[in-house]
Design an enzyme around this catalytic site. Structure first.
Site, PDB file in Angstrom:
ATOM      1  N   TYR A 134       0.864  -1.147   0.012  1.00  8.09           N
ATOM      2  CA  TYR A 134       0.159  -0.168  -0.051  1.00  8.09           C
ATOM      3  C   TYR A 134       0.968   1.294  -0.062  1.00  8.09           C
ATOM      4  O   TYR A 134       0.296   2.360  -0.222  1.00  8.09           O
ATOM      5  CB  TYR A 134      -0.640  -0.059   1.025  1.00  8.09           C
ATOM      6  CG  TYR A 134      -1.848  -1.135   1.292  1.00  8.09           C
ATOM      7  CD1 TYR A 134      -2.181  -2.427   0.516  1.00  8.09           C
ATOM      8  CD2 TYR A 134      -2.456  -1.373   2.526  1.00  8.09           C
ATOM      9  CE1 TYR A 134      -2.831  -3.154   0.696  1.00  8.09           C
ATOM     10  CE2 TYR A 134      -3.095  -2.302   2.767  1.00  8.09           C
ATOM     11  CZ  TYR A 134      -3.389  -3.403   1.854  1.00  8.09           C
ATOM     12  OH  TYR A 134      -4.227  -4.425   2.070  1.00  8.09           O
ATOM     13  N   PRO A 183     -15.459  -6.626   2.933  1.00 11.03           N
ATOM     14  CA  PRO A 183     -16.669  -7.028   3.540  1.00 11.03           C
ATOM     15  C   PRO A 183     -17.776  -6.225   3.105  1.00 11.03           C
ATOM     16  O   PRO A 183     -19.099  -6.802   3.039  1.00 11.03           O
ATOM     17  CB  PRO A 183     -16.494  -6.697   5.201  1.00 11.03           C
ATOM     18  CG  PRO A 183     -15.517  -5.545   5.038  1.00 11.03           C
ATOM     19  CD  PRO A 183     -14.557  -5.694   3.918  1.00 11.03           C
TER      20      PRO A 183
END
Length: 277
Positions: free
Chosen positions: A57, A201
């Site tokens: 990242y 999610p």
């Protein structure tokens, strides 16, 4: 875990390490370092106490900057990072991992959880072994309180028995939501005492108009996103939503004054598309 007892401070712990992992985690995938400097403080203000980053990242240093600038004690914030590449030698692989710890926590600090980021070393069994052994070394030195895996399958985890000193791994992070439930893999983790973490999610926001999801959200007077996150929490998963929007960050933390009833959970369970049983 009883559904009604879930709170913002609810945690899970692997069976072989008594280290509590906050169930609600703020993800930083695709957040620039500059964005992290505003989004993570917003998350902490909203009550998040678990931050997820990775070497990939390129924002580990920004996470570390926030940790040093916040008034919240370091011991109250759980930090996860990941490594998915190996160096030219085993020592170089360890040095890459140690550098992540330094960026986040300084020379004498630690990360709470360090994962092998397997998506990026898929098919490289020797690479997985080498990165894991580097993480075991950090764990032994107290620089990584827990160590685990990302995107492993059952066979990958079983393979580790031939070389791992820390087994079972403490955590497995995989994609999980009602349309991808990976039930066999989740059951395996439950049997072995491995904490399951659910990335994506919210299904990347692509299913918010699903009829079943919207019906459940309407019954609960909640947003579809809140329902998806609450679903993961009631499964006992660590859920990793991410956002740069302060209002959305706060909304995603508003999960603890409603409960999905058994019929809601079953309706969401029935959305599974990955073929597992």
């Amino acid at each position: 875990m009883a559904h009604q007892t879930l709170t913002l401070t609810s945690t899970a712990a692997p069976k072989n390490a008594p280290v509590p992992i906050p169930l609600l985690c703020f993800g930083t995938y695709l957040l620039s370092p500059t964005s992290c400097l505003t989004a993570i403080p917003s998350a902490l203000t909203s009550g998040y106490r678990h931050i997820d980053t990775a070497q990939l990242y390129r924002n580990e240093s920004a996470v570390g900057e926030v940790l040093r600038s916040t008034s919240i004690p370091r011991s109250e914030i759980f930090v996860t990072t990941k490594q998915g590449i190996r160096g030219e030698t085993a020592e170089a692989t360890y040095a890459l991992a140690a550098e992540s710890v330094r960026k986040i926590a300084g020379e004498e600090g630690y990360v709470d959880l360090f994962l092998v980021h397997t998506r990026w070393v898929r098919g490289d069994a020797e690479g997985r072994k080498e990165v894991w052994q580097a993480l075991e070394r950090l764990h032994g030195e107290g620089k990584a309180r827990l160590i685990g895996l990302s995107n492993y399958e059952v066979g990958d985890v079983e393979e580790m028995k031939g070389y791992a000193r820390v087994w079972p791994p403490h955590v497995l992070q995989i994609e999980l939501h009602p349309w991808r439930q990976q039930r066999e893999l989740v059951r395996y983790c439950e049997r072995e005492g491995i904490v399951v973490q659910a990335y994506s999610p919210l299904a990347e926001g692509k299913r918010m108009d699903d009829e079943v999801l919207r019906r459940v959200a309407g019954r609960c007077s909640r947003t579809p996103a809140q329902v998806l996150l609450r679903y993961g929490l009631q499964k006992g998963w660590v859920v990793l939503p991410k956002s740069e929007n302060p209002e959305r960050i706060e909304e995603n933390a508003g999960l603890y004054d409603f409960v999905l009833e058994s019929g809601d959970m079953e309706a969401l369970d029935d959305l599974d598309e990955d073929g597992s049983i």
